[in-house]
Design a protein around this motif. Structure first.
Motif, PDB file in Angstrom:
ATOM      1  N   PHE A   7       2.811   3.799  -3.094  1.00  0.00           N
ATOM      2  CA  PHE A   7       2.043   3.349  -1.983  1.00  0.00           C
ATOM      3  C   PHE A   7       1.371   2.233  -2.226  1.00  0.00           C
ATOM      4  O   PHE A   7       0.662   2.111  -3.177  1.00  0.00           O
ATOM      5  CB  PHE A   7       0.922   4.478  -1.515  1.00  0.00           C
ATOM      6  CG  PHE A   7      -0.044   4.274  -0.577  1.00  0.00           C
ATOM      7  CD1 PHE A   7       0.209   4.105   0.652  1.00  0.00           C
ATOM      8  CD2 PHE A   7      -1.445   3.992  -1.125  1.00  0.00           C
ATOM      9  CE1 PHE A   7      -0.942   3.602   1.838  1.00  0.00           C
ATOM     10  CE2 PHE A   7      -2.522   3.727  -0.240  1.00  0.00           C
ATOM     11  CZ  PHE A   7      -2.016   3.435   1.092  1.00  0.00           C
ATOM     12  N   VAL A   8       1.553   1.236  -1.531  1.00  0.00           N
ATOM     13  CA  VAL A   8       0.899  -0.056  -1.891  1.00  0.00           C
ATOM     14  C   VAL A   8      -0.653  -0.065  -1.120  1.00  0.00           C
ATOM     15  O   VAL A   8      -0.717  -0.171  -0.059  1.00  0.00           O
ATOM     16  CB  VAL A   8       1.568  -1.395  -1.203  1.00  0.00           C
ATOM     17  CG1 VAL A   8       0.909  -2.707  -1.586  1.00  0.00           C
ATOM     18  CG2 VAL A   8       2.883  -1.399  -1.862  1.00  0.00           C
ATOM     19  N   ASN A   9      -1.398   0.052  -2.211  1.00  0.00           N
ATOM     20  CA  ASN A   9      -2.835   0.416  -1.725  1.00  0.00           C
ATOM     21  C   ASN A   9      -3.867  -0.596  -1.188  1.00  0.00           C
ATOM     22  O   ASN A   9      -4.031  -1.761  -2.101  1.00  0.00           O
ATOM     23  CB  ASN A   9      -3.540   0.926  -2.902  1.00  0.00           C
ATOM     24  CG  ASN A   9      -4.996   1.348  -2.512  1.00  0.00           C
ATOM     25  OD1 ASN A   9      -5.392   1.808  -1.459  1.00  0.00           O
ATOM     26  ND2 ASN A   9      -5.793   1.422  -3.434  1.00  0.00           N
ATOM     27  N   PRO A  10      -3.996  -0.787  -0.036  1.00  0.00           N
ATOM     28  CA  PRO A  10      -4.729  -2.058   0.507  1.00  0.00           C
ATOM     29  C   PRO A  10      -6.196  -2.246  -0.227  1.00  0.00           C
ATOM     30  O   PRO A  10      -6.628  -3.240  -0.317  1.00  0.00           O
ATOM     31  CB  PRO A  10      -4.754  -1.828   1.901  1.00  0.00           C
ATOM     32  CG  PRO A  10      -4.650  -0.325   2.178  1.00  0.00           C
ATOM     33  CD  PRO A  10      -3.992   0.096   1.083  1.00  0.00           C
ATOM     34  N   THR A  11      -6.801  -1.031  -0.366  1.00  0.00           N
ATOM     35  CA  THR A  11      -8.198  -1.336  -0.762  1.00  0.00           C
ATOM     36  C   THR A  11      -8.437  -1.769  -2.196  1.00  0.00           C
ATOM     37  O   THR A  11      -9.446  -2.073  -2.686  1.00  0.00           O
ATOM     38  CB  THR A  11      -8.821   0.262  -0.846  1.00  0.00           C
ATOM     39  OG1 THR A  11      -8.475   1.015  -1.860  1.00  0.00           O
ATOM     40  CG2 THR A  11      -8.777   0.752   0.473  1.00  0.00           C
ATOM     41  N   GLN A  12      -7.222  -1.961  -3.084  1.00  0.00           N
ATOM     42  CA  GLN A  12      -7.344  -2.495  -4.286  1.00  0.00           C
ATOM     43  C   GLN A  12      -6.872  -4.077  -4.469  1.00  0.00           C
ATOM     44  O   GLN A  12      -7.040  -4.668  -5.409  1.00  0.00           O
ATOM     45  CB  GLN A  12      -6.665  -1.833  -5.429  1.00  0.00           C
ATOM     46  CG  GLN A  12      -5.148  -1.725  -5.287  1.00  0.00           C
ATOM     47  CD  GLN A  12      -4.394  -0.799  -6.345  1.00  0.00           C
ATOM     48  OE1 GLN A  12      -4.646   0.470  -5.979  1.00  0.00           O
ATOM     49  NE2 GLN A  12      -3.699  -1.432  -7.257  1.00  0.00           N
ATOM     50  N   PHE A  13      -6.820  -4.604  -3.387  1.00  0.00           N
ATOM     51  CA  PHE A  13      -6.071  -6.128  -2.888  1.00  0.00           C
ATOM     52  C   PHE A  13      -7.513  -6.760  -2.579  1.00  0.00           C
ATOM     53  O   PHE A  13      -8.131  -6.400  -1.097  1.00  0.00           O
ATOM     54  CB  PHE A  13      -5.080  -6.258  -2.418  1.00  0.00           C
ATOM     55  CG  PHE A  13      -3.720  -5.895  -2.564  1.00  0.00           C
ATOM     56  CD1 PHE A  13      -2.797  -6.784  -3.379  1.00  0.00           C
ATOM     57  CD2 PHE A  13      -3.519  -4.418  -2.811  1.00  0.00           C
ATOM     58  CE1 PHE A  13      -1.769  -6.381  -3.870  1.00  0.00           C
ATOM     59  CE2 PHE A  13      -2.093  -4.027  -3.294  1.00  0.00           C
ATOM     60  CZ  PHE A  13      -1.116  -5.025  -3.792  1.00  0.00           C
ATOM     61  N   ASN A  14      -8.120  -7.738  -3.065  1.00  0.00           N
ATOM     62  CA  ASN A  14      -9.236  -8.413  -2.575  1.00  0.00           C
ATOM     63  C   ASN A  14      -8.388 -10.048  -2.328  1.00  0.00           C
ATOM     64  O   ASN A  14      -9.379 -10.759  -1.723  1.00  0.00           O
ATOM     65  CB  ASN A  14     -10.208  -8.700  -3.547  1.00  0.00           C
ATOM     66  CG  ASN A  14      -9.870  -9.449  -4.686  1.00  0.00           C
ATOM     67  OD1 ASN A  14      -8.601  -9.669  -5.011  1.00  0.00           O
ATOM     68  ND2 ASN A  14     -10.664  -9.431  -5.817  1.00  0.00           N
ATOM     69  N   ASN A  15      -7.197  -9.908  -2.117  1.00  0.00           N
ATOM     70  CA  ASN A  15      -6.845 -11.116  -1.465  1.00  0.00           C
ATOM     71  C   ASN A  15      -5.539 -10.830  -0.396  1.00  0.00           C
ATOM     72  O   ASN A  15      -4.468  -9.979  -0.880  1.00  0.00           O
ATOM     73  CB  ASN A  15      -5.762 -11.923  -2.480  1.00  0.00           C
ATOM     74  CG  ASN A  15      -5.199 -13.252  -2.092  1.00  0.00           C
ATOM     75  OD1 ASN A  15      -4.580 -13.124  -1.242  1.00  0.00           O
ATOM     76  ND2 ASN A  15      -5.266 -14.366  -2.843  1.00  0.00           N
TER      77      ASN A  15
END
Length: 230
Positions: free
Chosen positions: A56-64
């Motif tokens: 699962f590519v977790n969107p909440t840990q990306f700030n970009n």
């Protein structure tokens, strides 16, 4: 190997395993798997009765947003690797399954996340802790497996487990490297040929620095001599 795509399906499956006294190992990943991931899956298969691997590519840990968009996604290739490695159930949820509504709870790990990667990626470890907490609740593992390549992440998750009293054991495995010393990473796929050729230099510099420090520690210090005049 079974492929599960809903949170409810994973919860139902893990409840059956728990009722049957089976020990569950969890390997959380964002996919684009390499030997480092597979080492964790094989270890989990050896230590437990069943193994859940999440992709699962977790969107909440990306700030970009661009980094999130470009993160490599190869689900079919990942699935082909996991069965032979010992995966029992592959959990591949959608963003809607993992986040049916926006999260309000905020994680703050204080000084632990204010250095190194955390200093340059504000909010990153909040996102990591959020998704890992969800995976722990859904899969109810006895052991969870992480690679030491992400050393700060391992420290944060260890703190998360302690603070929220998760009843599981965190198992960390050493970094797996390419033949030229570069740490295996899903993001290596995004390196240009020139960047890939240069990337091992960082590890070489760190290894040289460590050897020089060790050499200095084992070198006898010169004795100072006191002279007196008569």
């Amino acid at each position: 190997m079974e492929i599960l795509q809903s949170a409810a399906a994973l919860q139902a499956q893990t409840e059956i395993w728990r009722q049957n006294k089976l020990r569950i190992g969890l390997v959380p990943t964002m996919g684009a798997l390499h030997e480092g991931h597979l080492q964790l899956v094989r270890a989990a298969a050896q230590d437990n009765d069943v193994v859940v691997v999440s992709v699962f590519v977790n969107p909440t840990q990306f700030n970009n947003a661009e980094d999130f968009r470009l993160y490599p996604r190869v689900p079919d290739a990942d699935a082909a690797l996991l069965g032979p490695a010992g995966c029992t159930a592959l959990f591949m949820p959608s963003v809607e399954q993992m986040y049916p509504q926006p999260t309000v709870l905020r994680f703050d790990f204080g000084p632990l996340e204010q250095v190194m990667e955390g200093e340059h990626r504000p909010g990153h470890f909040h996102g990591v802790a959020t998704v890992v907490s969800k995976l722990f609740h859904l899969s109810r593992p006895h052991r969870a497996y992480f690679g030491q390549k992400d050393l700060q992440q391992v420290a944060v998750i260890r703190q998360l487990i302690a603070d929220l009293s998760f009843d599981l054991e965190l198992v960390a495995y050493p970094t797996i490297r390419e033949a030229d010393g570069l740490a295996m990473s899903s993001r290596n796929r995004r390196l240009s040929p020139e960047a890939r050729a240069a990337a091992p230099r960082l590890y070489e510099a760190l290894a040289l620095g460590a050897s020089l420090v060790e050499e200095q520690q084992h070198t006898p210090k010169p004795c100072s001599r006191l002279w007196s005049s008569s």
